[in-house]
Design an enzyme around this catalytic site. Structure first.
Site, mmCIF file in Angstrom:
data_model
loop_
_atom_site.group_PDB
_atom_site.id
_atom_site.type_symbol
_atom_site.label_atom_id
_atom_site.label_comp_id
_atom_site.label_asym_id
_atom_site.label_seq_id
_atom_site.Cartn_x
_atom_site.Cartn_y
_atom_site.Cartn_z
ATOM 1 C CB ALA A 263 -18.355 2.944 57.348
ATOM 2 C CB CYS A 264 -18.239 7.321 53.463
ATOM 3 S SG CYS A 264 -19.949 7.886 53.368
ATOM 4 C CB THR A 265 -16.499 11.187 56.546
ATOM 5 O OG1 THR A 265 -16.696 11.649 55.219
ATOM 6 C CG2 THR A 265 -15.073 10.726 56.713
#
Length: 103
Positions: A8-10
């Protein structure tokens, strides 16, 4: 070795899926079984089941943000890195997981 994890990234787009693919490729090259859940802009994909988690030797969290349901990994060996690390050094990361599991 059986690996499960979450990426999961920003922003929830590119790095989430790049990290997933890099980890899968590196694990498969090392002869490991792997299942990676993504938590991106379109929600949770490839969700890990209780059975997936129970059967895993190690959990990799390649995340840049707080993820949903992290408490389900309680009691497992968990390694947390950034998505950037998973993308740039997936083979070294898989090697590190092997070291952790063998301890």
């Amino acid at each position: 070795m059986k690996i499960v994890g979450v990426t999961a990234c920003t922003i929830g787009i590119a790095h989430t899926y790049l990290a997933q693919q890099k980890l899968q490729d590196a694990a498969e090259a090392a002869g490991d079984q792997i299942k990676i859940e993504t938590q991106g802009t379109i929600g949770i994909e490839n969700a890990l089941t209780d059975e997936d988690i129970a059967g895993a030797d190690v959990v990799i969290l390649a995340v840049d943000i707080k993820i949903a349901d992290e408490d389900r990994f309680k009691g497992k060996k968990v390694v947390r890195v950034s998505t950037d690390t998973a993308i740039k050094s997936p083979n070294k990361l898989i090697e590190k997981l092997h070291e952790i599991v063998s301890k």
